[in-house]
Motif scaffolding. Structure first.
Motif, short mmCIF file in Angstrom:
data_model
loop_
_atom_site.label_atom_id
_atom_site.label_comp_id
_atom_site.label_asym_id
_atom_site.label_seq_id
_atom_site.Cartn_x
_atom_site.Cartn_y
_atom_site.Cartn_z
N ASP A 69 -69.20 11.55 -73.98
CA ASP A 69 -69.66 10.71 -75.09
C ASP A 69 -70.47 11.61 -76.02
O ASP A 69 -71.62 11.95 -75.72
CB ASP A 69 -70.51 9.55 -74.57
N PHE A 70 -69.87 12.05 -77.12
CA PHE A 70 -70.52 13.00 -78.01
C PHE A 70 -71.79 12.42 -78.65
O PHE A 70 -72.76 13.14 -78.88
CB PHE A 70 -69.56 13.49 -79.08
N GLN A 109 -53.34 25.31 -79.26
CA GLN A 109 -52.35 24.36 -79.78
C GLN A 109 -52.64 22.94 -79.31
O GLN A 109 -52.49 21.98 -80.07
CB GLN A 109 -50.94 24.78 -79.35
N LYS A 110 -53.05 22.81 -78.05
CA LYS A 110 -53.36 21.47 -77.53
C LYS A 110 -54.54 20.87 -78.26
O LYS A 110 -54.51 19.69 -78.64
CB LYS A 110 -53.64 21.52 -76.03
N ALA A 111 -55.59 21.65 -78.46
CA ALA A 111 -56.77 21.15 -79.18
C ALA A 111 -56.40 20.74 -80.61
O ALA A 111 -56.82 19.67 -81.09
CB ALA A 111 -57.86 22.22 -79.20
N ILE A 112 -55.63 21.58 -81.28
CA ILE A 112 -55.21 21.28 -82.65
C ILE A 112 -54.34 20.02 -82.69
O ILE A 112 -54.48 19.17 -83.57
CB ILE A 112 -54.47 22.49 -83.25
N LYS A 113 -53.46 19.89 -81.71
CA LYS A 113 -52.56 18.73 -81.66
C LYS A 113 -53.35 17.43 -81.52
O LYS A 113 -53.02 16.42 -82.14
CB LYS A 113 -51.58 18.88 -80.50
N ILE A 114 -54.40 17.46 -80.70
CA ILE A 114 -55.24 16.27 -80.53
C ILE A 114 -55.83 15.85 -81.87
O ILE A 114 -55.84 14.67 -82.23
CB ILE A 114 -56.34 16.54 -79.49
N ILE A 115 -56.33 16.83 -82.61
CA ILE A 115 -56.93 16.53 -83.92
C ILE A 115 -55.88 16.00 -84.89
O ILE A 115 -56.08 14.98 -85.56
CB ILE A 115 -57.61 17.78 -84.50
N LYS A 116 -54.74 16.69 -84.97
CA LYS A 116 -53.72 16.34 -85.97
C LYS A 116 -53.04 15.01 -85.64
O LYS A 116 -52.63 14.29 -86.56
CB LYS A 116 -52.68 17.45 -86.07
N ILE A 171 -62.47 20.06 -76.83
CA ILE A 171 -62.58 20.61 -78.19
C ILE A 171 -61.78 19.76 -79.19
O ILE A 171 -62.24 19.50 -80.31
CB ILE A 171 -62.10 22.07 -78.21
N GLY A 172 -60.59 19.34 -78.80
CA GLY A 172 -59.81 18.47 -79.67
C GLY A 172 -60.55 17.18 -79.98
O GLY A 172 -60.62 16.74 -81.13
N ASN A 173 -61.14 16.59 -78.94
CA ASN A 173 -61.91 15.36 -79.14
C ASN A 173 -63.17 15.61 -79.97
O ASN A 173 -63.57 14.75 -80.77
CB ASN A 173 -62.28 14.76 -77.78
N TYR A 174 -63.77 16.77 -79.78
CA TYR A 174 -64.97 17.11 -80.55
C TYR A 174 -64.63 17.29 -82.03
O TYR A 174 -65.39 16.86 -82.91
CB TYR A 174 -65.59 18.38 -79.98
N GLY A 175 -63.48 17.91 -82.31
CA GLY A 175 -63.04 18.01 -83.69
C GLY A 175 -62.83 16.64 -84.31
O GLY A 175 -63.23 16.39 -85.46
N CYS A 176 -62.24 15.71 -83.55
CA CYS A 176 -62.06 14.34 -84.04
C CYS A 176 -63.41 13.67 -84.29
O CYS A 176 -63.58 12.95 -85.28
CB CYS A 176 -61.26 13.52 -83.02
N HIS A 177 -64.35 13.92 -83.40
CA HIS A 177 -65.69 13.35 -83.57
C HIS A 177 -66.34 13.85 -84.85
O HIS A 177 -66.96 13.06 -85.59
CB HIS A 177 -66.56 13.72 -82.36
N GLN A 178 -66.19 15.13 -85.15
CA GLN A 178 -66.75 15.66 -86.39
C GLN A 178 -66.13 14.99 -87.60
O GLN A 178 -66.82 14.69 -88.58
CB GLN A 178 -66.55 17.18 -86.45
N ILE A 179 -64.84 14.76 -87.55
CA ILE A 179 -64.16 14.07 -88.66
C ILE A 179 -64.70 12.66 -88.81
O ILE A 179 -64.97 12.19 -89.92
CB ILE A 179 -62.63 14.06 -88.43
#
Length: 405
Positions: free
Chosen positions: A165-166, A282-289, A243-251
């Motif tokens: 939970d960020f 790639q997996k982290a980026i895919k989660i974000i995209k 990291i993918g989820n963290y990138g989404c959280h930042q967005i």
């Protein structure tokens, strides 16, 4: 040159930031509004440059824009005297995790130079505690990670990424980005978030600090390769999801573009990159995209120019390149359809005004001309860089209309 859109941000900060010192930069010291007439003029200027608000975002998506946008890695840093008023007094994590300080440090450089993006002042290691990995940044030493991760048992002890939970573990991120989002809108510019790539975070953790050879990390990679362990693959996969989820959280908190930093790409051979670092990134980026397809993601592998051809299918919207490859060659390797960012040598900022301006023009021309890429350094702004040099680079990028103009 004074950037009108920065003036509104300063007016807000003058009443909102308890930590903001008086600026000592010769450019930013002039940035103040003295009258209603001047404030109205500023608003008019901002309106006339409305396209600047998302010029960086559009360039990162691969759109051709009317001029080359610019921001700099480590654009908030110790080269600025205003920044040192904080770094000489407060430890890194206190600065980056105290919203009022992190916000001020994020804004200083934009107020002074008017880059086309404000990037959150933080660190790639910031989300590690969400998995139970503790770290500190020690002055004169750098990152020091106290949680040991060396084998399958150590990886198994880490927190479940599904339980992260960020807002609970990193509550300051939402406040920092939320405020910066408002500031970026007032300043007519974009807000940049960032994350560290899985391999880089794994290596920092495994080594416990910066490392010349990454020997512990490579031993774990070899153990995975011969089948005697799955620790590295499991750790990278766990980090990729986080990291993918963290990138989404930042967005969700306000970031409009995310840069993924593979800071330790120079430690990898092309084979090692393909086998370990690339799939995890790639997996982290895919989660974000997949969750935010319209938010551009930039991938930067520092020291990865020797295997730039391996980065064509990262899944990112844009590839940033380091300074060790000629921009024209990088454009040739990546091909015309992959947006590119970079790659002025940071040491040129220790040169003359003429040398800096020439380097900017050369980089833009080799990338295809004005509006065809996103200008950046090929690594971060170096400590000791003359402050006026950063202004010369930004000004020339915004001014340059091409060879035939």
């Amino acid at each position: 040159m004074i950037f009108p859109r920065a003036l509104l941000s300063i007016a807000l900060l003058a009443t909102s930031s308890a930590f903001a010192p008086a600026s000592s930069h010769p450019r930013s010291a002039l940035l103040c509004i003295h009258s209603t007439t001047e404030a109205a003029a500023v608003q008019e200027d901002v309106a006339s440059n409305a396209g600047d608000r998302d010029i960086l975002i559009r360039a990162a998506r691969g759109e051709q824009v009317d001029r080359t946008p610019v921001w700099l890695m480590r654009q908030a840093g110790r080269y600025m005297s205003d920044f040192r008023q904080y770094s000489d007094k407060y430890p890194f994590r206190e600065r980056s995790e105290t919203p009022s300080m992190a916000i001020e440090l994020s804004l200083q450089c934009h107020r002074a130079y008017g880059m086309d993006g404000i990037i959150m002042f933080s660190d790639i290691l910031t989300p590690l505690p969400t998995l139970g990995i503790e770290f500190d940044v020690v002055k004169g030493i750098g990152p020091v990670i106290s949680t040991e991760v060396r084998n399958d048992e150590d990886v198994a002890k880490l927190a479940d990424v599904a339980d992260v939970d960020f807002d609970k573990t990193l509550p300051f991120i939402r406040e920092i980005l939320g405020t910066l989002s408002k500031e970026a809108e007032e300043a007519n510019t974009s807000l940049i978030g960032f994350v560290g790539a899985p391999f880089t975070l794994a290596s920092y953790t495994i080594e416990g600090k910066s490392s010349k050879h990454c020997l512990r990390t490579k031993k774990m990679m070899m153990a995975d390769d011969d089948g005697s362990s799955t620790a590295m693959a499991t750790f990278l996969d766990k980090l990729a999801t986080m990291i993918g989820n963290y990138g989404c959280h930042q967005i969700e908190c306000g970031a409009q573009v995310i840069q993924v930093f593979e800071s330790w790409a120079h430690q990898l051979s092309p084979k090692q990159f393909e086998q370990f670092a690339k799939p995890a990134a790639q997996k982290a980026i895919k989660i974000i995209k997949e969750k935010y397809p319209d938010v551009p993601v930039i991938y930067f592998a520092n020291g990865g120019s020797s295997y730039l051809e391996c980065q064509r299918d990262m899944g990112a919207d844009m590839i940033a390149v380091d300074w060790s490859v000629d921009m024209a060659e990088a454009r040739k390797i990546l091909g015309p359809d992959i947006p590119i960012s970079g790659n002025v040598d940071p040491t040129i900022l220790f040169g003359t005004k003429e040398q800096i301006e020439e380097a900017v023009r050369e980089c833009i021309d080799k990338a295809g001309g004005p509006g065809k890429h996103l200008l950046n350094l090929g690594h971060g702004v170096m400590q000791g860089t003359p402050e006026e040099a950063v202004g010369w680079l930004v000004d020339e990028c915004k001014r340059y209309k091409g060879k035939d103009a």
